[in-house]
Design a protein around this motif. Structure first.
Motif, PDB file in Angstrom:
ATOM      1  N   PHE A 106       0.823  -1.206   0.000  1.00  0.00           N
ATOM      2  CA  PHE A 106       0.000   0.000   0.000  1.00  0.00           C
ATOM      3  C   PHE A 106       0.859   1.258   0.000  1.00  0.00           C
TER       4      PHE A 106
ATOM      5  N   ALA B 124       0.939   4.299  -2.874  1.00  0.00           N
ATOM      6  CA  ALA B 124       0.813   5.714  -2.518  1.00  0.00           C
ATOM      7  C   ALA B 124       2.077   6.497  -2.868  1.00  0.00           C
TER       8      ALA B 124
ATOM      9  N   ASP C   1       2.539   7.465  -6.529  1.00  0.00           N
ATOM     10  CA  ASP C   1       1.777   8.633  -6.971  1.00  0.00           C
ATOM     11  C   ASP C   1       2.573   9.914  -6.774  1.00  0.00           C
TER      12      ASP C   1
ATOM     13  N   GLU D 163      -8.772   2.552  -5.305  1.00  0.00           N
ATOM     14  CA  GLU D 163      -7.994   3.788  -5.435  1.00  0.00           C
ATOM     15  C   GLU D 163      -8.120   4.373  -6.843  1.00  0.00           C
TER      16      GLU D 163
ATOM     17  N   GLN E   8      -9.775   7.696  -6.430  1.00  0.00           N
ATOM     18  CA  GLN E   8      -8.562   8.504  -6.417  1.00  0.00           C
ATOM     19  C   GLN E   8      -8.219   9.052  -5.031  1.00  0.00           C
ATOM     20  N   GLU E   9      -8.517   8.284  -4.014  1.00  0.00           N
ATOM     21  CA  GLU E   9      -8.119   8.578  -2.642  1.00  0.00           C
ATOM     22  C   GLU E   9      -7.452   7.323  -2.130  1.00  0.00           C
ATOM     23  N   ASN E  10      -6.240   7.443  -1.581  1.00  0.00           N
ATOM     24  CA  ASN E  10      -5.568   6.208  -1.202  1.00  0.00           C
ATOM     25  C   ASN E  10      -5.421   5.968   0.289  1.00  0.00           C
ATOM     26  N   LEU E  11      -5.271   6.961   1.099  1.00  0.00           N
ATOM     27  CA  LEU E  11      -4.919   6.725   2.497  1.00  0.00           C
ATOM     28  C   LEU E  11      -5.998   5.950   3.249  1.00  0.00           C
TER      29      LEU E  11
ATOM     30  N   LEU F 145      -6.859   2.441   1.606  1.00  0.00           N
ATOM     31  CA  LEU F 145      -5.868   1.411   1.888  1.00  0.00           C
ATOM     32  C   LEU F 145      -5.960   0.939   3.331  1.00  0.00           C
TER      33      LEU F 145
END
Length: 185
Positions: free
Chosen positions: A27, A31, A34, A141, A145-148, A151
């Motif tokens: 993960f 991130a 990106d 994601e 389009q949001e990863n924190l 994940l």
């Protein structure tokens, strides 16, 4: 009925720790890619070595004794060498402007998801859960389009699923008469 002491054995706790580390490392790679795909190239390369060692450790913990883990070492090394090669191809596509740098994390995440899934299918079912979690995280994601937070939630769900895989597999083996020495105890 199992007691907490029977459920939380040292090998299971170690297995969860290894699996959690593998998930968080993948993960983090998605991130970090990106932010800067160039630096992530070395990270993904070394992560393939880390995943090979993590898979070997999970196999070692699930199959006590020396024979089964050592028998899996060569296929496991070849498998993760192939994943490393696929990661190198992704970064070659970026260097030759066939991929954008922003897509590096997603592409490498899918490569690792497939690598972990196939290692799980052929060697140890708990590793397949890691692959499915990485694939789910990458897909979500890419969509939102949001990863924190994505994940984090998927990592928690994967750890819960991994806790369920071993007892379910044990029951299925007993149901179909495929009981091993480890399961008989």
């Amino acid at each position: 009925m199992s007691t907490i002491r029977e459920i939380l054995t040292p090998s299971r706790i170690a297995g969860f720790g290894i699996a959690a580390t593998m998930l968080l490392a993948a993960f983090f790679g998605v991130a970090a890619s990106d932010v800067h795909a160039g630096y992530a190239d070395g990270y993904w390369g070394w992560l393939s070595v880390g995943f090979a060692l993590g898979c070997f450790a999970l196999i070692w913990l699930s199959r006590p004794g020396l024979g089964a883990p050592l028998g899996a070492a060569l296929p496991l090394a070849a498998h993760w060498l192939g994943v490393w090669g696929a990661v190198r191809i992704v970064h070659w596509f970026i260097e030759t402007a066939h991929f954008t740098a922003a897509n590096a994390g997603l592409a490498n995440g899918i490569v690792f998801a497939l690598g972990a899934w196939m290692a799980g299918v052929h060697l140890e079912p708990r590793i397949a859960v890691i692959g499915a979690a990485i694939a789910g995280a990458v897909a979500v994601e890419a969509l939102i389009q949001e990863n924190l937070w994505t994940l984090f939630v998927i990592a928690l769900l994967a750890l819960v699923a991994m806790a369920a895989v071993r007892p379910v597999m044990r029951r299925l083996r007993r149901l179909f008469g495929l009981v091993s020495a480890d399961d008989a105890a």
